[in-house]
Design a protein around this motif. Structure first.
Motif, short mmCIF file in Angstrom:
data_model
loop_
_atom_site.label_atom_id
_atom_site.label_comp_id
_atom_site.label_asym_id
_atom_site.label_seq_id
_atom_site.Cartn_x
_atom_site.Cartn_y
_atom_site.Cartn_z
N ASP A 1 -5.62 -12.57 5.14
CA ASP A 1 -6.89 -12.77 6.08
C ASP A 1 -7.11 -11.63 7.28
OD1 ASP A 1 -7.48 -15.03 4.70
OD2 ASP A 1 -6.65 -16.55 6.21
N ARG B 1 -8.18 -8.59 5.39
CA ARG B 1 -9.65 -8.65 4.95
C ARG B 1 -10.42 -8.37 6.09
NH1 ARG B 1 -10.02 -10.15 -0.29
NH2 ARG B 1 -8.64 -11.48 -1.21
N THR C 1 -10.34 -5.20 0.52
CA THR C 1 -11.05 -6.34 -0.28
C THR C 1 -10.04 -6.28 -1.70
OG1 THR C 1 -12.20 -4.36 -1.17
CG2 THR C 1 -13.31 -5.36 0.47
N VAL D 1 -4.80 -7.19 -2.30
CA VAL D 1 -4.72 -7.10 -0.81
C VAL D 1 -3.15 -7.04 -0.45
CG1 VAL D 1 -4.99 -8.01 1.60
CG2 VAL D 1 -6.87 -8.24 -0.23
#
Length: 231
Positions: A7, A10, A15, A21
């Protein structure tokens, strides 16, 4: 242990699928390690460091435990030789007022090991016996966990490295401008990057790939200890 979460990456513009990721985070961690010359998680491995006359070996990583010390390179006549635990004392910087070092030849001897007899200076004499200028130290290294600023910098690097692989993308796209708080929540001002391409180069250290991450890490998170002799 990842230096940052999916998170967090991101949020900085990384992406793709979670697996993709995670791969960029792993790549970013390598870049952060090279830039800071530190490990921000516990790891097991070897480092090579100079052995001075007083036996106080300054270690290039945050030391946690030491399991073995041996001359480096190993002498051909005794390739299995290594110091026992009673022949050295570990001095971790995690102890207030101490440094990351190991004191070789703290005490003890072995009359059955040539060069380590009490009349030859015991275990410290053994290093002189083999003419060792360096030692290989095996143990566990690194901090318990990365501080928040290192986690944020890693997320930025992951996004920046991914952006540079996009044919038409801005190398710094997706990275928000300006971070003005440190780990304790104090207001800080990130100075402009020092190189034409917006990155820092500290001595032999390469940039992380993100100018903002370089600027965040440079003031407080660079390991100033001796460079790694081996790993």
């Amino acid at each position: 242990m990842a230096y940052c979460t999916i998170d967090q990456a991101r949020a900085q513009g990384c992406t793709g699928t979670d697996t993709e990721v995670q791969a960029w985070i792993a790549t970013a961690q390598t870049a952060v390690d090279a830039f800071t010359q530190q490990w921000w998680e516990p790891r097991t491995g070897d480092v090579v460091a100079d052995l001075p006359a007083d036996g106080l070996v300054l270690l290039p990583r945050r030391v946690r435990t030491v399991t073995a010390i041996a001359p480096y390179p190993l002498p051909q006549i005794a390739p299995e030789i290594q110091l026992p635990p009673n022949a050295f004392v570990v001095r971790p910087a995690a102890t207030a007022g101490d440094i990351d070092a190991v004191q070789v030849g703290f005490g003890g001897y072995d009359v059955l090991v040539a060069g380590a007899e009490p009349w030859n200076g015991g275990w410290q004499g053994l290093m002189r016996y083999y003419g060792a200028k360096q030692v290989r130290v095996t143990g566990t290294w690194g901090l318990d966990a990365p501080p928040p600023m290192v986690s944020l910098a890693t997320a930025m690097v992951a996004a920046a490295l991914q952006a540079k692989t996009r044919p038409t993308g801005d190398p710094m796209s997706g990275i928000p401008g300006g971070v003005d708080v440190d780990d304790e929540g104090n207001n800080v001002r990130i100075q402009p990057a020092v190189n034409d391409d917006g990155t820092y180069h500290v001595g032999f250290r390469p940039s992380t790939g993100s100018a903002q991450a370089d600027a965040m890490l440079a003031p407080a998170y660079l390991n100033a200890r001796p460079a790694l002799g081996g790993l």
